[in-house]
Scaffold this motif. Structure first.
Motif, PDB file in Angstrom:
ATOM      1  N   ALA A  19       3.960   7.540   7.388  1.00 11.60           N
ATOM      2  CA  ALA A  19       3.232   6.354   6.920  1.00 11.60           C
ATOM      3  C   ALA A  19       3.675   5.959   5.513  1.00 11.60           C
ATOM      4  N   ALA A  20       3.917   6.968   4.672  1.00 12.33           N
ATOM      5  CA  ALA A  20       4.297   6.690   3.287  1.00 12.33           C
ATOM      6  C   ALA A  20       5.612   5.918   3.204  1.00 12.33           C
ATOM      7  N   THR A  21       6.459   6.108   4.214  1.00 14.82           N
ATOM      8  CA  THR A  21       7.734   5.385   4.203  1.00 14.82           C
ATOM      9  C   THR A  21       7.576   3.924   4.615  1.00 14.82           C
ATOM     10  N   GLN A  22       6.403   3.575   5.151  1.00 20.28           N
ATOM     11  CA  GLN A  22       6.204   2.227   5.686  1.00 20.28           C
ATOM     12  C   GLN A  22       5.138   1.425   4.941  1.00 20.28           C
ATOM     13  N   VAL A  23       4.294   2.110   4.180  1.00 21.84           N
ATOM     14  CA  VAL A  23       3.064   1.464   3.716  1.00 21.84           C
ATOM     15  C   VAL A  23       3.313   0.438   2.609  1.00 21.84           C
ATOM     16  N   GLU A  24       4.348   0.655   1.802  1.00 20.03           N
ATOM     17  CA  GLU A  24       4.601  -0.326   0.733  1.00 20.03           C
ATOM     18  C   GLU A  24       5.086  -1.658   1.303  1.00 20.03           C
ATOM     19  N   ALA A  25       5.930  -1.580   2.309  1.00 21.91           N
ATOM     20  CA  ALA A  25       6.384  -2.825   2.947  1.00 21.91           C
ATOM     21  C   ALA A  25       5.209  -3.537   3.608  1.00 21.91           C
ATOM     22  N   LEU A  26       4.321  -2.753   4.196  1.00 21.20           N
ATOM     23  CA  LEU A  26       3.128  -3.323   4.826  1.00 21.20           C
ATOM     24  C   LEU A  26       2.276  -4.061   3.794  1.00 21.20           C
ATOM     25  N   ALA A  27       2.015  -3.396   2.673  1.00 20.19           N
ATOM     26  CA  ALA A  27       1.191  -4.020   1.631  1.00 20.19           C
ATOM     27  C   ALA A  27       1.866  -5.276   1.082  1.00 20.19           C
ATOM     28  N   ALA A  28       3.179  -5.220   0.969  1.00 15.92           N
ATOM     29  CA  ALA A  28       3.912  -6.394   0.456  1.00 15.92           C
ATOM     30  C   ALA A  28       3.799  -7.561   1.437  1.00 15.92           C
ATOM     31  N   ARG A  29       3.935  -7.269   2.717  1.00 23.63           N
ATOM     32  CA  ARG A  29       3.822  -8.348   3.712  1.00 23.63           C
ATOM     33  C   ARG A  29       2.437  -8.987   3.680  1.00 23.63           C
ATOM     34  N   LEU A  30       1.439  -8.142   3.418  1.00 24.72           N
ATOM     35  CA  LEU A  30       0.054  -8.636   3.403  1.00 24.72           C
ATOM     36  C   LEU A  30      -0.363  -9.136   2.030  1.00 24.72           C
ATOM     37  N   ASP A  31       0.526  -8.976   1.038  1.00 26.28           N
ATOM     38  CA  ASP A  31       0.219  -9.394  -0.335  1.00 26.28           C
ATOM     39  C   ASP A  31      -1.068  -8.730  -0.832  1.00 26.28           C
ATOM     40  N   ARG A  32      -1.162  -7.422  -0.606  1.00 18.49           N
ATOM     41  CA  ARG A  32      -2.323  -6.661  -1.048  1.00 18.49           C
ATOM     42  C   ARG A  32      -1.880  -5.556  -2.001  1.00 18.49           C
ATOM     43  N   PRO A  33      -2.696  -5.264  -3.041  1.00 16.60           N
ATOM     44  CA  PRO A  33      -2.434  -4.063  -3.839  1.00 16.60           C
ATOM     45  C   PRO A  33      -2.572  -2.829  -2.945  1.00 16.60           C
ATOM     46  N   LEU A  34      -1.907  -1.753  -3.349  1.00 14.52           N
ATOM     47  CA  LEU A  34      -1.910  -0.524  -2.561  1.00 14.52           C
ATOM     48  C   LEU A  34      -2.372   0.631  -3.442  1.00 14.52           C
ATOM     49  N   HIS A  35      -3.425   1.319  -3.031  1.00 21.19           N
ATOM     50  CA  HIS A  35      -3.928   2.479  -3.777  1.00 21.19           C
ATOM     51  C   HIS A  35      -3.559   3.756  -3.027  1.00 21.19           C
ATOM     52  N   TRP A  36      -2.770   4.584  -3.654  1.00 18.59           N
ATOM     53  CA  TRP A  36      -2.381   5.867  -3.054  1.00 18.59           C
ATOM     54  C   TRP A  36      -3.426   6.916  -3.421  1.00 18.59           C
ATOM     55  N   ARG A  37      -4.020   7.540  -2.435  1.00 20.94           N
ATOM     56  CA  ARG A  37      -5.080   8.517  -2.695  1.00 20.94           C
ATOM     57  C   ARG A  37      -4.758   9.832  -1.999  1.00 20.94           C
TER      58      ARG A  37
END
Lengths: 200, 200
Positions: A19-37
């Motif tokens: 998931a970590a390899t995909q989640v930044e692209a996902l957040a970018a597509r959705l134009d959302r900030p991403l919080h890593w927890r």
């Protein structure tokens, strides 16, 4: 400011690595900030009474087949044979230490480096020395990171983050919450994207 | 003859219900025969030491939210509030009895009717009388079905099918095996389709 995607992970989970390899692209597509927890699944399992999925009869065998299959589909590097899950205490503390001290180095870059070292390169990230090596490889001061691992406020931060995750219902990783909507599993990221794109 | 898609399900699983509404179209798109295999998850959980997912702390809450969300996305009717999983012994035996006697009535049609009665209409399919009502509603002879539920060969068939599923690694439902490749979960049907379409 749009509401963030909360990304709950344990370095010990191969699906969290995927998931970590995909989640930044996902957040970018959705134009959302991403919080890593980063959280400790061990503490979660104490609450739920569960055992690690890879340790379960039958399911463990399936997961050892499914993780490489998912990695191949995503084009994500993975060590063979599949590394074992590991006690991610040191890695998680290093992540939150770096998050607290700020500066030029990104805790997310460290997270990627730790995930890669364990799951792609097969280096045992349960060993604090190996976590320090990874941090040093990113240009971080090894002695400073080592001191950070022992910092009571860092230990407390990890404990608080894990408790908060449990409080929000996180029972497994990777787990995502966006707009109060929860999604469990690397295989539900497409569903999360569709949900944010308009729900149904 | 192309190898079939083996579809393992327990009537007690809401995700198996959701999968059952999609699996025939999937098999048709892939031009594969489809084998419906009713099993008892209770027997599986005795082997794996697991507990039903809906009974787990935190995960149960998530699933009670996720099942309706998945149903809405698929456009599949679902009772509200979500019915409870149920002891599916009578339903499973009725299915295999009909499979054994053959004739004009399809065990798959009965499977759909039982799934719908419980999950869409909220009629408790743990009750043998209710299973008989559903069968009668399809035009089956109620007394014949009732006798079938007590038939030792039918009981044995269900036991054998469940044991065979465990022997093939089935630890949860819905579960699919095609060309010796296993896929667990209603949310992996797209992946199964891509796999059969060419692998990766």
């Amino acid at each position: 400011m749009k509401a963030p995607i909360e990304f709950y992970f344990d370095f010990a989970s191969p699906y969290a690595y995927l998931a970590a390899t995909q989640v930044e692209a996902l957040a970018a597509r959705l134009d959302r900030p991403l919080h890593w927890r980063a959280i400790l699944m061990g503490a979660v399992l104490k609450v739920t009474g569960g055992v690690p999925n890879l340790a379960k009869p039958l399911q463990g065998d399936y997961l050892r087949r499914d993780v490489p299959r998912c990695a191949r589909r995503l084009g994500v590097p993975l060590a063979h044979p599949l590394p074992s899950p590991f006690a991610s205490l040191a890695a998680s503390r290093a992540f939150y230490w770096l998050d607290a001290v700020g500066g030029e180095h990104s805790p997310v870059a460290l997270a990627h480096a730790v995930f890669n070292a364990h799951w792609a390169d097969g280096r045992d990230m349960a060993m604090p020395e190996n976590v320090l090596d990874v941090a040093a490889g990113l240009g971080l001061d090894r002695a400073a990171v080592e001191a950070g691992l022992a910092d009571p406020s860092v230990k407390e931060r990890l404990r608080v983050e894990t408790e908060a995750a449990i409080g929000r219902g996180v029972f497994g990783v990777p787990y995502f919450i966006v707009d109060d909507e929860p999604f469990w599993g690397a295989d539900r990221m497409g569903e999360l994207e569709a949900w944010v794109g308009g729900g149904w």
